[in-house]
Motif scaffolding. Structure first.
Motif, PDB file in Angstrom:
ATOM      1  N   UNK A   1       0.683  -1.255   0.000  1.00 23.32           N
ATOM      2  CA  UNK A   1      -0.013   0.056   0.141  1.00 23.32           C
ATOM      3  C   UNK A   1       0.812   1.290  -0.056  1.00 23.32           C
ATOM      4  N   UNK A   2       0.729   2.178  -0.850  1.00 24.51           N
ATOM      5  CA  UNK A   2       1.513   3.377  -1.259  1.00 24.51           C
ATOM      6  C   UNK A   2       0.726   4.553  -0.806  1.00 24.51           C
TER       7      UNK A   2
ATOM      8  N   UNK B   1      12.329  16.647  -0.706  1.00 26.68           N
ATOM      9  CA  UNK B   1      11.170  16.431  -0.284  1.00 26.68           C
ATOM     10  C   UNK B   1      10.240  15.440  -0.658  1.00 26.68           C
ATOM     11  N   UNK B   2      11.052  14.314  -1.136  1.00 29.12           N
ATOM     12  CA  UNK B   2      10.247  13.213  -1.407  1.00 29.12           C
ATOM     13  C   UNK B   2       9.382  12.477  -0.300  1.00 29.12           C
ATOM     14  N   UNK B   3       8.122  12.444  -0.502  1.00 28.86           N
ATOM     15  CA  UNK B   3       7.193  12.043   0.931  1.00 28.86           C
ATOM     16  C   UNK B   3       6.322  10.728   0.452  1.00 28.86           C
ATOM     17  N   UNK B   4       6.970   9.617  -0.169  1.00 27.37           N
ATOM     18  CA  UNK B   4       6.412   8.515  -0.626  1.00 27.37           C
ATOM     19  C   UNK B   4       6.496   7.355   0.548  1.00 27.37           C
ATOM     20  N   UNK B   5       5.487   6.759   1.073  1.00 26.99           N
ATOM     21  CA  UNK B   5       5.494   5.686   2.081  1.00 26.99           C
ATOM     22  C   UNK B   5       4.957   4.675   1.621  1.00 26.99           C
ATOM     23  N   UNK B   6       5.533   3.554   1.830  1.00 24.73           N
ATOM     24  CA  UNK B   6       5.055   2.080   1.445  1.00 24.73           C
ATOM     25  C   UNK B   6       4.755   1.268   2.891  1.00 24.73           C
ATOM     26  N   UNK B   7       3.491   0.454   2.809  1.00 25.29           N
ATOM     27  CA  UNK B   7       3.369  -0.345   3.851  1.00 25.29           C
ATOM     28  C   UNK B   7       3.154  -1.677   3.095  1.00 25.29           C
ATOM     29  N   UNK B   8       4.181  -2.854   3.665  1.00 24.43           N
ATOM     30  CA  UNK B   8       4.189  -4.056   3.094  1.00 24.43           C
ATOM     31  C   UNK B   8       3.795  -5.108   4.170  1.00 24.43           C
ATOM     32  N   UNK B   9       2.706  -5.896   3.618  1.00 29.50           N
ATOM     33  CA  UNK B   9       2.243  -6.864   4.607  1.00 29.50           C
ATOM     34  C   UNK B   9       2.487  -8.298   4.181  1.00 29.50           C
ATOM     35  N   UNK B  10       2.948  -9.233   4.686  1.00 31.14           N
ATOM     36  CA  UNK B  10       2.994 -10.714   4.373  1.00 31.14           C
ATOM     37  C   UNK B  10       2.774 -11.487   5.402  1.00 31.14           C
TER      38      UNK B  10
ATOM     39  N   UNK C   1       4.811 -13.296   7.064  1.00 31.76           N
ATOM     40  CA  UNK C   1       5.832 -13.142   8.271  1.00 31.76           C
ATOM     41  C   UNK C   1       6.057 -11.908   8.691  1.00 31.76           C
ATOM     42  N   UNK C   2       4.840 -10.874   8.441  1.00 33.43           N
ATOM     43  CA  UNK C   2       5.090  -9.550   9.116  1.00 33.43           C
ATOM     44  C   UNK C   2       4.716  -8.330   8.441  1.00 33.43           C
ATOM     45  N   UNK C   3       5.018  -7.258   8.887  1.00 27.32           N
ATOM     46  CA  UNK C   3       4.807  -6.034   8.295  1.00 27.32           C
ATOM     47  C   UNK C   3       5.953  -5.125   8.170  1.00 27.32           C
ATOM     48  N   UNK C   4       6.177  -4.300   7.253  1.00 27.88           N
ATOM     49  CA  UNK C   4       7.295  -3.300   7.084  1.00 27.88           C
ATOM     50  C   UNK C   4       6.887  -2.083   6.548  1.00 27.88           C
ATOM     51  N   UNK C   5       7.150  -0.912   7.346  1.00 28.13           N
ATOM     52  CA  UNK C   5       6.814   0.438   6.784  1.00 28.13           C
ATOM     53  C   UNK C   5       8.009   0.926   6.497  1.00 28.13           C
ATOM     54  N   UNK C   6       8.001   1.542   5.166  1.00 24.99           N
ATOM     55  CA  UNK C   6       8.987   2.017   4.284  1.00 24.99           C
ATOM     56  C   UNK C   6       9.047   3.563   3.822  1.00 24.99           C
TER      57      UNK C   6
END
Length: 657
Positions: free
Chosen positions: A530-531, A548-557, A559-564
């Motif tokens: 999810x971006x 000022x790049x402001x792009x965030x990704x949430x990755x779910x699988x 095994x867990x979750x990773x916010x980037x």
């Protein structure tokens, strides 16, 4: 009979009471501050009244404002929930004086049990064992525990291991207690190492009848704040269990208790002895585990007793229930509370899982109140099954926008010592339950990079037939740099071409804007991506603009979750921070500034004190030096990351890149 009930509280507990009221056919009224206007409980109520302001003192703790709201809404009863005014005898009296039904114990019972000092005297007279504190403690009496007389939840509580620290810890506890409960009275008692916190659920009718609905173990705590609760308490003999129940029954009967309450005990597993701690004259946060194992609705019983009804017989316990408290707090910052927008919160629907939450996707979590997002509870035939079921539900939940203690909770539930029932109040200090680096983090970052590339491809308006990142002559890979929530950098190198994406060590099975499937050494895993950030049309441009790049990704699988966050290659000069800057670890209010500009400080010396979510946090000098700058004053509201002060160690104040 109650016709219209107002809950003098907020968020999760308000929603919980409303749920039972709907089943009973009772109309409901919510009250809300400015910050809480958009929370789910406000919309769940039949009626709502706005309390102007944000701080607890000007909203949920303002007796006159709360009573005026009840009158304006035409309520004929008030349920206090937990916290705020729930154990305030003066408020209970004011409710009854206004001609309203008070869904709680009598004001007299609240007063008798509200002072932990007075309650100990009462329990001693009733034959309930209590801990005795020395009048003049010595080194031999250490460690000691400083506690607030009028409250709980870990606020106003400090462990003292050196007599020299006692005066300072008492002062800090008094300040926290005064802020949280309006009463700065504290007392000192012996601190029992590796003890267990076991409490008994009681319901009284106010006429001498007290029913016990089993006990709960609440030993897994962080900073004296309960984190994991379960029923029944594991590893306790039937003889001790029966004695606990009888002591709790006697404690409640001693004050002719009415309604739901909890008698808390300190249990020493080494000796099998237990001691009275306090009685909470309200519904507890952890009441769902008792409801599930005894098949009872404790809120319905509270209402029935308030209406003058009688109590049912206690149901025999069935199975095992475990509850965890999901908090917005950052493990990488010593579990400091967090605030902001909860962009997504979604738990998989499965049998045996109950979620009591005060928030939904898109809700704003403010700095003014407790950081608990939800209580997640599992009920199963055995303790092991409940722990496994709960860990799986937490691991598969989608929680985006705020850092939480989710991974720590999963680690506890899967810890061999916890599964063996070896629980005690120092459990989290002796077990490594900090979130591990997920084995799939690197691959999750790959999934995020490819999802961003696919989004770029979909948003093209020209040359749509050309593969993403296609080059006639390939000289080097495409690079996408990320930073995770803990500040760790992750670099993804990938190639695009006619045959799709290529990543070293992986096979890209499929890639789309929201789902990427990768295969490593024959094992195939799908990652949901999810971006958020800038408009999707600007994603490709922003990645390469860098500034000022402001792009965030949430990755779910699985095994867990990773916010980037997409990491720019160059830092905007406006974002640079001077060396030695002390930054706010969380949003909050400056309570005091303990130094002056030009003053010399030692490493670890307190520079200022912040208050956030009812807890005080010291901001200390990271090294010995001179305070060259003070940027705040008492009363200031500060955002997370704001510069509070600057301590120079004598080196050049170069900008940090």
């Amino acid at each position: 009979m109650i016709k219209r009930l107002m809950v003098a509280n907020r968020a999760e507990i308000a929603s919980r009471v409303f749920r039972t009221c709907r089943l009973l056919g009772i109309e409901t009224v919510a009250i809300h501050s400015d910050a809480d206007a958009g929370l789910p409980y406000v919309g769940e109520a039949d009626h709502a009244v706005h309390l102007p302001g944000n701080t607890p003192a000007e909203t949920y703790l303002d007796v006159d404002a709360v009573l005026a709201a009840a009158k304006a809404a035409g309520a004929d009863a008030i349920h206090p929930g937990y916290g705020f005014l729930s154990e305030n005898a003066a408020f209970a009296r004011a409710v009854e004086a206004a001609g309203l039904i008070w869904v709680g114990p009598t004001p007299e019972s609240i007063e008798q049990m509200g002072s932990k000092i007075g309650a100990k005297d009462l329990m001693r007279a009733a034959g309930v064992p209590v801990l005795e504190a020395p009048a003049e403690p010595t080194e031999a009496d250490l460690p000691l525990l400083v506690k607030a007389s009028a409250g709980g939840g870990g606020r106003g509580m400090r462990i003292v291991r050196a007599l020299a620290d006692l005066p300072g810890e008492i002062a800090t506890a008094e300040a926290e207690a005064a802020s949280a409960f309006g009463d700065g009275t504290v007392f000192v008692e012996p601190y029992v190492e590796n003890s267990r916190h076991v409490e008994v659920q009681v319901v009284g009718d106010g006429r001498g009848d007290v029913v016990v609905f089993g006990e709960r173990d609440c030993s897994i705590q962080r900073r004296h704040q309960k984190v994991v609760e379960e029923a029944p308490a594991p590893g306790i003999s039937e003889a001790v269990r029966a004695a606990l129940h009888e002591a709790a029954r006697n404690a409640a009967a001693a004050v002719d208790y009415r309604g739901a309450g909890t008698v808390e005990f300190l249990y020493d597993p080494a000796t099998g002895r237990f001691f009275f701690l306090e009685m909470n004259t309200r519904l507890q946060v952890e009441h769902p585990v008792s409801e599930l194992v005894h098949d009872v609705d404790l809120v319905a019983l509270q209402i029935a007793v308030a209406e003058g009804g009688s109590l049912p017989s206690a149901q025999a316990s069935a199975g095992h229930a475990i509850e965890v408290r999901l908090y917005a707090e950052d493990p990488a910052a010593d579990y400091q509370p967090q605030s902001g927008t909860l962009t997504m919160i979604d738990f998989p629907g499965q049998p045996g899982i109950r979620v009591d939450s005060g928030y939904q996707s898109g809700s704003s979590v403010s700095t003014h109140y407790d950081a608990m997002l939800a209580k997640v509870i599992a009920h199963a035939p055995t303790r092991e099954q409940a722990a496994r079921r709960l860990a799986a539900a937490l691991a598969r939940a989608k929680i985006h926008g705020l850092v939480t203690n989710r991974d720590m909770l999963v680690a506890v539930l899967r810890d061999p010592a916890f599964l063996a029932g070896e629980v005690h109040t120092a459990f989290l200090e002796g077990h490594h339950t900090d979130p591990p680096t997920h084995p799939g983090q690197g691959d999750a970052a790959v999934a995020a990079a490819l999802a961003l590339a696919e989004r770029t491809r979909e948003r093209r308006t020209v040359q749509r037939g050309i593969p993403v990142a296609y080059r006639n002559v390939v000289s080097q890979p495409q690079v996408t740099d990320f930073e995770d929530g803990a500040g760790r950098e992750l670099r993804v190198e990938w190639f695009g071409g006619r045959d799709g994406y290529t990543v070293e060590g992986l096979t890209v099975v499929d890639a789309a804007v929201d789902l990427v499937t990768l295969e490593r050494e024959g094992l195939r895993t799908s990652y949901e991506v999810r971006v958020q950030g800038h408009d999707p049309d600007d994603v490709h441009r922003d990645i390469h603009r860098d500034i000022r790049c402001d792009i965030r990704c949430d990755v779910d699988w699985p095994g867990g979750h990773l916010a980037l966050a997409v990491k720019p290659r160059f830092v905007d000069p406006a974002d640079a921070v001077a060396t030695g800057s002390l930054l706010a670890p969380m949003p909050g209010t400056v309570i005091s500034v303990d130094v002056e500009a030009g003053q010399s400080v030692e490493a670890g010396q307190t520079v200022l004190v912040l208050e956030a979510m009812k807890m005080q946090h010291r901001v200390s000098a990271p090294a010995s030096g001179t305070v060259t700058e003070i940027d705040v004053k008492p009363g200031d509201q500060v955002a997370a990351g704001a510069v509070l002060a600057v301590v120079s160690t004598g080196s050049t104040n170069e900008e940090m890149q």
